[in-house]
Design a protein around this motif. Structure first.
Motif, PDB file in Angstrom:
ATOM      1  N   TRP A 160       0.837  -1.195   0.000  1.00 32.98           N
ATOM      2  CA  TRP A 160       0.000   0.000   0.000  1.00 32.98           C
ATOM      3  C   TRP A 160       0.880   1.257   0.000  1.00 32.98           C
ATOM      4  N   ARG A 161       0.505   2.223  -0.822  1.00 31.10           N
ATOM      5  CA  ARG A 161       1.266   3.470  -0.931  1.00 31.10           C
ATOM      6  C   ARG A 161       1.101   4.310   0.337  1.00 31.10           C
ATOM      7  N   ARG A 162       2.143   5.057   0.650  1.00 30.57           N
ATOM      8  CA  ARG A 162       2.159   5.895   1.850  1.00 30.57           C
ATOM      9  C   ARG A 162       2.167   7.384   1.525  1.00 30.57           C
ATOM     10  N   THR A 204       1.442   8.511  10.093  1.00 40.36           N
ATOM     11  CA  THR A 204       0.699   8.020   8.934  1.00 40.36           C
ATOM     12  C   THR A 204       0.926   6.525   8.774  1.00 40.36           C
ATOM     13  N   THR A 223      -0.629   2.628   6.849  1.00 41.06           N
ATOM     14  CA  THR A 223      -1.347   1.998   5.741  1.00 41.06           C
ATOM     15  C   THR A 223      -1.882   0.654   6.230  1.00 41.06           C
ATOM     16  N   LEU A 280      -3.988   5.587   5.518  1.00 44.53           N
ATOM     17  CA  LEU A 280      -4.226   5.769   4.085  1.00 44.53           C
ATOM     18  C   LEU A 280      -4.648   4.451   3.437  1.00 44.53           C
ATOM     19  N   VAL A 281      -5.825   4.465   2.829  1.00 45.98           N
ATOM     20  CA  VAL A 281      -6.276   3.339   2.011  1.00 45.98           C
ATOM     21  C   VAL A 281      -6.443   3.911   0.607  1.00 45.98           C
ATOM     22  N   THR A 282      -5.353   3.932  -0.119  1.00 44.93           N
ATOM     23  CA  THR A 282      -5.346   4.624  -1.408  1.00 44.93           C
ATOM     24  C   THR A 282      -4.939   3.643  -2.511  1.00 44.93           C
TER      25      THR A 282
END
Length: 684
Positions: free
Chosen positions: A484-486, A505, A507, A614-616
């Motif tokens: 997952w991206r940060r 932050t 993920t 972050l859930v991106t």
């Protein structure tokens, strides 16, 4: 062979003038194949008949142009041309010893008729049961009712001529004109077809009688009825007209196929309902009729199935999604191969694909809908002409599926993963709230691989390009997944969010790793599938104060296609999650999280959470692949698949593993896409 515990499931069942060879009933369900793709639909259902189901049913077949779901690829059964196409389906089902059933239906207030251009029909002229579609039905007069009875009778005659054994009268899922007449929510008539239950049930009774007269002693007549409804106003339940209705109609059809309504409840995902959840709502029907009763409930356990029959709850066990996940389920039970059943995980990816108007897919069974297009069968893997040694790096869903297919083809397979357990993302996600059933993706494949002498598994082994070269395998499959991206890059924003370094932050990967989060967490969901909502539930149940921010107008919007979205919102509301759709995370300054309106950009103020989750988007973990190619390895021997190529769903990952394995095995990659249904010679 079976040890006798399940012999009761293989007893023949008489259904009017026909007899099913066993109690396994492949229920009607959509496949995503339109009438323009008959080969795909035929091959899918023929596989079920080959797999041992006693009855195999087609999907909803609309009986007239006045019933058109327009954007949904259901079957049509309007005329002799449709009849000739459907006759091939019945023929293929019969070839494997199963009975063929056809579900005749008119969608009434569910019809859109955008393609046919005629007004939908309804007992009372109302806006259709699809609020976002600007269409209103017209009130049927008595001549319309007589015409409807004729069209249904004509369709029944066509079904008999086409060779079907069971002909349905469809009154379920709030998607039938007959249901519209039956329901006090949609029937406001004051004539003999409205008012009392007897009057509202009149048309259903007449159509059952018409159908029986039309098919005579050649076919059985089945009624598919939603005997329990989940609606706020005037629902049909056992104590609210249900028992009275059954008393009126109990002996009219040859078979009762009972379920709950609407479709989103009938096809509830495992996130919200366990196996057999419908029993409490439909299990009483058998006490009202001497006719066989079919019950459904995402059954995969043969013990549960046999128990239901012994207790007299149901006579036949229906399955839609379990028959998709494993078309060979009955045969495996008959052969005593219970551990070989590929159990449905209830993720509803199949439902989502049909709702998106394409051929259904399945997380557990990558071959579904590929029976004709690619010639795939879930159990029949062609033996390799020249078996070789294959190294599979990564034991997530892609690697597990790839290893299993290659091993079944006869290759010597070595499966390696840097983790200490099999499953990759499946192992991680199945530990989250409500997703435990997803572990079946790992469990099925892990069990199969561990029984095979030509498979070696090494965990806690971090491979390098040099290490791979030292193995000297004929082929290498790289299935190293994704992370997952940060940086905040997601579906609605392709640039990083400024200021993320000013606040803790995290993920989903941190959640999987067991990292402890502070009390107050803002989840920013710019992926819009299930993960944001699942993590909000997971953290809220653990005692965190959760705010869920989403740029789109609807929380977890893709889950509308899996029939879960309203229930997700309801569950999160019950857990006191602060949900904020249509809001975008713009920046973080001095510990303040600044939000703006996603549509206008207007400032909405700042929040002060302890952390952001972050859930991106995800990034492919392709470093090993790139290092391997840079080392001079032969590209023809290197095969990357799954999330390390393009991150996606678990279904996409298992499909990628299956596809790459068949490619390594030498099978052609071509897809037969074009069909010409008007030319019967081309239906093969």
């Amino acid at each position: 062979m079976s040890d006798g515990r399940y012999d009761i499931l293989f007893e023949p069942v008489k259904i009017g003038p026909v007899t099913a060879r066993n109690r396994f009933y492949a229920a009607p369900h959509a496949t995503g194949h339109s009438p323009l793709q008959p080969n795909g639909s035929i091959a899918l259902r023929e596989t079920k008949a080959r797999g041992g189901w006693g009855v195999v049913a087609n999907q909803l077949s609309e009986i007239d142009p006045s019933s058109s779901l327009s954007n949904l690829p259901v079957d049509t059964f309007w005329d002799g041309q449709d009849m000739r196409l459907q006759s091939r389906l019945a023929e293929r089902i019969h070839a494997h010893g199963a009975l063929a059933a056809i579900e005749l239906g008119h969608s009434g207030l569910r019809s859109r008729n955008l393609s046919t251009g005629v007004p939908p029909l309804a007992p009372t002229g109302l806006p259709i049961l699809k609020p976002e579609v600007p269409v209103q039905a017209r009130t049927m007069d008595l001549a319309d009712i007589r015409a409807f009875r004729r069209m249904h009778r004509d369709a029944a005659l066509r079904a008999r001529e086409a060779g079907f054994d069971i002909v349905y009268v469809y009154a379920s899922h709030d998607a039938s004109l007959l249901t519209n007449f039956l329901s006090r929510r949609t029937n406001f008539r004051t004539d003999e077809y409205g008012g009392s239950l007897e009057n509202r049930a009149r048309l259903l009774r007449e159509v059952i009688e018409d159908t029986r007269e039309a098919v005579g002693d050649r076919c059985a007549v089945a009624v598919r009825l939603a005997i329990h409804e989940f609606y706020a106003d005037h629902p049909l339940t056992r104590t609210n007209e249900g028992e009275d209705l059954m008393a009126m109609l109990a002996e009219l059809p040859d078979l009762w196929d009972v379920n709950v309504s609407g479709w989103s409840r009938d096809s509830s995902s495992s996130r919200f309902e366990d196996e057999g959840f419908q029993e409490q709502y439909t299990g009483w029907v058998k006490s009202f009729t001497s006719k066989p009763v079919v019950g459904i409930g995402r059954y995969t356990s043969p013990d549960r199935m046999a128990s239901l029959v012994r207790k007299g709850v149901y006579d036949l066990i229906a399955a839609a999604r379990p028959s998709i996940a494993d078309p060979y389920l009955p045969r495996k039970i008959a052969e005593g191969r219970i551990d070989d059943i590929r159990e449905c995980i209830g993720c509803n990816v199949c439902v989502a694909m049909d709702g998106y108007s394409i051929q259904i897919k399945c997380t557990q069974n990558p071959t579904i809908s590929e029976e004709w297009r690619r010639g795939w069968d879930p159990e029949d893997i062609p033996a390799a002409e020249t078996p070789g040694e294959v190294l599979v790096v990564g034991a997530g869903p892609t690697g597990l599926e790839s290893a299993l297919v290659l091993a079944r083809a006869g290759h010597q397979v070595t499966l390696v993963d840097r983790r200490k357990e099999l499953g990759g993302r499946v192992a991680e996600e199945s530990r989250l709230a409500s997703l435990s059933a997803w572990g079946r993706v790992r469990d099925y494949r892990a069990y199969q691989l561990r029984q095979m002498a030509n498979v070696n598994i090494y965990l806690d082994s971090d491979m390098t390009a040099e290490g791979i070269a030292a193995v000297g395998a004929d082929h290498v499959v790289i299935a190293t997944g994704a992370s997952w991206r940060r940086d905040g890059v997601g579906s609605t924003r392709y640039t990083p969010i400024p200021g993320l370094d000013q606040i803790p932050t995290f993920t989903p990967d941190d959640i999987f790793a067991g990292v402890a989060l502070p009390h107050s967490v803002l989840i920013y969901d710019d992926e819009h599938n299930y993960m944001g909502g699942v993590l909000a539930e997971h953290l809220a149940r653990a005692g965190h104060a959760v705010t869920l921010v989403c740029p789109l107008p609807v929380i977890s919007s893709w889950t509308n296609f899996t029939l879960e979205q309203p229930r997700i919102v309801g569950r999160l509301h019950g857990l006191a999650v602060d949900m904020r759709p249509r809001q975008q995370l713009a920046a973080i300054t001095a510990g303040e999280v600044h939000l703006v309106a996603a549509d206008t950009g207007a400032e909405l103020g700042a929040l002060h959470p302890d952390a952001i989750l972050l859930v991106t988007a995800m990034s492919a973990d392709d470093a090993l692949l790139q290092a391997l190619l840079a080392s001079g390895a032969d590209p023809a021997r290197i095969h990357a698949a799954g999330d390390c190529v393009a991150p996606g769903t678990i279904q996409a990952a298992t499909f990628a593993g299956h596809r790459i394995a068949r490619k390594i095995n030498g099978e052609p990659e071509g897809i037969r896409q074009r069909e010409a249904p008007l030319l019967l010679a081309e239906i093969n």
